[in-house]
Motif scaffolding. Structure first.
Motif, PDB file in Angstrom:
ATOM      1  N   TRP A 142       6.316   8.596   9.631  1.00 55.66           N
ATOM      2  CA  TRP A 142       5.011   9.165   9.953  1.00 55.66           C
ATOM      3  C   TRP A 142       4.097   8.052  10.463  1.00 55.66           C
ATOM      4  O   TRP A 142       4.290   6.881  10.108  1.00 55.66           O
ATOM      5  N   PRO A 143       3.087   8.378  11.267  1.00 56.34           N
ATOM      6  CA  PRO A 143       2.189   7.323  11.781  1.00 56.34           C
ATOM      7  C   PRO A 143       1.385   6.682  10.652  1.00 56.34           C
ATOM      8  O   PRO A 143       0.580   7.348   9.999  1.00 56.34           O
ATOM      9  N   SER A 144       1.600   5.392  10.415  1.00 56.19           N
ATOM     10  CA  SER A 144       0.948   4.719   9.292  1.00 56.19           C
ATOM     11  C   SER A 144      -0.434   4.181   9.644  1.00 56.19           C
ATOM     12  O   SER A 144      -1.192   3.795   8.754  1.00 56.19           O
ATOM     13  N   ALA A 145      -0.777   4.192  10.929  1.00 55.02           N
ATOM     14  CA  ALA A 145      -2.072   3.642  11.333  1.00 55.02           C
ATOM     15  C   ALA A 145      -3.224   4.583  11.008  1.00 55.02           C
ATOM     16  O   ALA A 145      -4.376   4.164  10.985  1.00 55.02           O
ATOM     17  N   ASN A 146      -2.925   5.841  10.755  1.00 56.10           N
ATOM     18  CA  ASN A 146      -3.987   6.809  10.488  1.00 56.10           C
ATOM     19  C   ASN A 146      -3.543   7.713   9.345  1.00 56.10           C
ATOM     20  O   ASN A 146      -3.094   8.842   9.560  1.00 56.10           O
ATOM     21  N   THR A 147      -3.648   7.195   8.117  1.00 55.40           N
ATOM     22  CA  THR A 147      -3.213   7.982   6.969  1.00 55.40           C
ATOM     23  C   THR A 147      -4.108   9.196   6.732  1.00 55.40           C
ATOM     24  O   THR A 147      -3.669  10.177   6.131  1.00 55.40           O
ATOM     25  N   GLY A 148      -5.335   9.139   7.225  1.00 54.04           N
ATOM     26  CA  GLY A 148      -6.213  10.306   7.100  1.00 54.04           C
ATOM     27  C   GLY A 148      -5.673  11.490   7.868  1.00 54.04           C
ATOM     28  O   GLY A 148      -5.696  12.632   7.382  1.00 54.04           O
ATOM     29  N   ASP A 165       0.850  -1.189   0.000  1.00 47.21           N
ATOM     30  CA  ASP A 165       0.000   0.000   0.000  1.00 47.21           C
ATOM     31  C   ASP A 165       0.890   1.245   0.000  1.00 47.21           C
ATOM     32  O   ASP A 165       1.767   1.400   0.854  1.00 47.21           O
ATOM     33  N   TRP A 166       0.637   2.119  -0.977  1.00 48.59           N
ATOM     34  CA  TRP A 166       1.538   3.254  -1.184  1.00 48.59           C
ATOM     35  C   TRP A 166       1.557   4.199   0.012  1.00 48.59           C
ATOM     36  O   TRP A 166       2.633   4.589   0.490  1.00 48.59           O
ATOM     37  N   LYS A 167       0.397   4.584   0.521  1.00 50.89           N
ATOM     38  CA  LYS A 167       0.364   5.525   1.647  1.00 50.89           C
ATOM     39  C   LYS A 167       1.043   4.929   2.882  1.00 50.89           C
ATOM     40  O   LYS A 167       1.806   5.609   3.579  1.00 50.89           O
ATOM     41  N   THR A 168       0.751   3.660   3.148  1.00 53.34           N
ATOM     42  CA  THR A 168       1.370   3.014   4.304  1.00 53.34           C
ATOM     43  C   THR A 168       2.885   2.967   4.151  1.00 53.34           C
ATOM     44  O   THR A 168       3.634   3.253   5.094  1.00 53.34           O
ATOM     45  N   GLY A 169       3.345   2.611   2.955  1.00 56.60           N
ATOM     46  CA  GLY A 169       4.781   2.541   2.710  1.00 56.60           C
ATOM     47  C   GLY A 169       5.460   3.891   2.857  1.00 56.60           C
ATOM     48  O   GLY A 169       6.570   3.984   3.396  1.00 56.60           O
ATOM     49  N   VAL A 170       4.805   4.941   2.387  1.00 54.48           N
ATOM     50  CA  VAL A 170       5.361   6.288   2.513  1.00 54.48           C
ATOM     51  C   VAL A 170       5.484   6.680   3.987  1.00 54.48           C
ATOM     52  O   VAL A 170       6.518   7.202   4.423  1.00 54.48           O
ATOM     53  N   CYS A 171       4.434   6.435   4.743  1.00 55.72           N
ATOM     54  CA  CYS A 171       4.454   6.793   6.168  1.00 55.72           C
ATOM     55  C   CYS A 171       5.559   6.045   6.912  1.00 55.72           C
ATOM     56  O   CYS A 171       6.283   6.631   7.739  1.00 55.72           O
ATOM     57  N   GLU A 172       5.708   4.762   6.617  1.00 54.13           N
ATOM     58  CA  GLU A 172       6.741   3.973   7.299  1.00 54.13           C
ATOM     59  C   GLU A 172       8.135   4.452   6.915  1.00 54.13           C
ATOM     60  O   GLU A 172       9.030   4.545   7.765  1.00 54.13           O
ATOM     61  N   ALA A 173       8.329   4.793   5.656  1.00 49.12           N
ATOM     62  CA  ALA A 173       9.648   5.237   5.204  1.00 49.12           C
ATOM     63  C   ALA A 173      10.030   6.593   5.787  1.00 49.12           C
ATOM     64  O   ALA A 173      11.207   6.855   6.049  1.00 49.12           O
ATOM     65  N   LEU A 174       9.040   7.450   6.004  1.00 47.91           N
ATOM     66  CA  LEU A 174       9.309   8.798   6.504  1.00 47.91           C
ATOM     67  C   LEU A 174       9.134   8.920   8.011  1.00 47.91           C
ATOM     68  O   LEU A 174       9.337  10.003   8.571  1.00 47.91           O
TER      69      LEU A 174
END
Length: 289
Positions: A247-253, A236-245
């Motif tokens: 950022w909290p991936s549990a709440n992409t909103g 999942d692109w948003k999850t991957g971005v959050c993990e790489a940076l």
């Protein structure tokens, strides 16, 4: 015979021995006071250098007791407003909080268009602009909202474009109600490009940007990051971005709301998105001859 005892102590001695000289709190000897330096208002876009770190940037915010600088790479740092704390054109200065002033009415909208103060929203046109998701719609509203209200254009989101041909057919666009569609990841060979090619109507225009998600259309410099990370295919692109940076991936909103909060105008968006949105607005608003 013992020598006479002097009843006078040296000037630097006290009852219990030698005493230190008196210095001011900043450790400057009283006979070597530093010359005063000018006070400069920390107005937005003023470029200064913080003396202790060498960080150089433009003022983007000033709160009580602190100033926020942004360097040419988009990195932000917060510094205290300390006396003699900054260099301005090579000279030591003391930054102070700007005096409150009457707000200046903006002459441009967030999209760069000429602002029309006091203009009332136009009655909605029959034509529409469709975007893929809620985040796309929120970004378009943030930057082009003033323009869209004056033009009477409504933006709606689709939650994906898999059923786009059927959606266009149901809308039944014509010369008085044209339809514009903004598609994510519209690149040769993609699923989205095949779907877009299947739409056939002279009164419907399907355009897109090359980014996997609308997040990526926000310039990294607006967020203080070096660039958008590459996410392995299948993740999942948003999850991957959050993990790489980090950022909290549990709440992409919530992450998206933070990203959106850093967008203030078209300058914070990539040209590939800007041109497509402007093209759609023109398509649904320019009268058919």
């Amino acid at each position: 015979m013992r020598p006479p005892v002097s009843r006078h102590r040296p000037s630097n001695e006290g009852p219990s021995g030698p005493q230190r000289r008196s210095y001011s709190p900043d450790l400057t000897p009283p006979w070597k006071k530093r010359k005063p330096v000018p006070e400069v208002a920390a107005d937005r876009d003023l470029v200064v250098e913080e003396v202790s770190t060498g960080f150089c940037g433009a003022v983007i915010g000033c709160e009580a007791g602190t100033v926020t600088l942004e360097d040419r790479f988009g990195k932000h740092r917060v510094f205290p407003l300390e006396p003699r704390g900054f260099l301005l054109e090579g000279r030591v200065v003391t930054l102070v909080r700007p005096a409150a002033s009457t707000p200046v009415r903006p002459t441009r909208t967030a999209s760069g268009s000429v602002a029309v103060p006091g203009a009332r929203a136009r009655v909605a046109r029959a034509g529409r602009i469709y975007v893929e998701g809620r985040h796309d719609a929120e970004l378009v509203e943030k930057v082009w909202g003033d323009d869209l209200r004056i033009e009477g254009v409504v933006v709606e989101y689709l939650e994906g474009v898999d059923d786009l041909p059927a959606i266009v057919a149901e809308f039944a666009p014509d010369a008085q109600a044209r339809l514009g569609v903004l598609v994510d990841h519209l690149v040769p060979g993609s699923k989205e490009s095949r779907i877009a090619a299947s739409v056939s109507s002279e009164h419907a225009l399907v355009v897109g940007h090359p980014y996997i998600d609308i997040w990526e259309a926000v310039k990294p410099s607006a967020l203080g990051i070096a660039g958008w990370p590459r996410v392995p295919r299948g993740q999942d692109w948003k999850t991957g971005v959050c993990e790489a940076l980090g950022w909290p991936s549990a709440n992409t909103g919530a992450v998206w709301q933070a990203i959106l909060g850093r967008v203030s105008s078209y300058r914070d968006l990539e040209p590939e998105l800007l041109g497509r949105v402007e093209e759609l607005i023109d398509f649904v608003t320019v009268p058919v001859e």
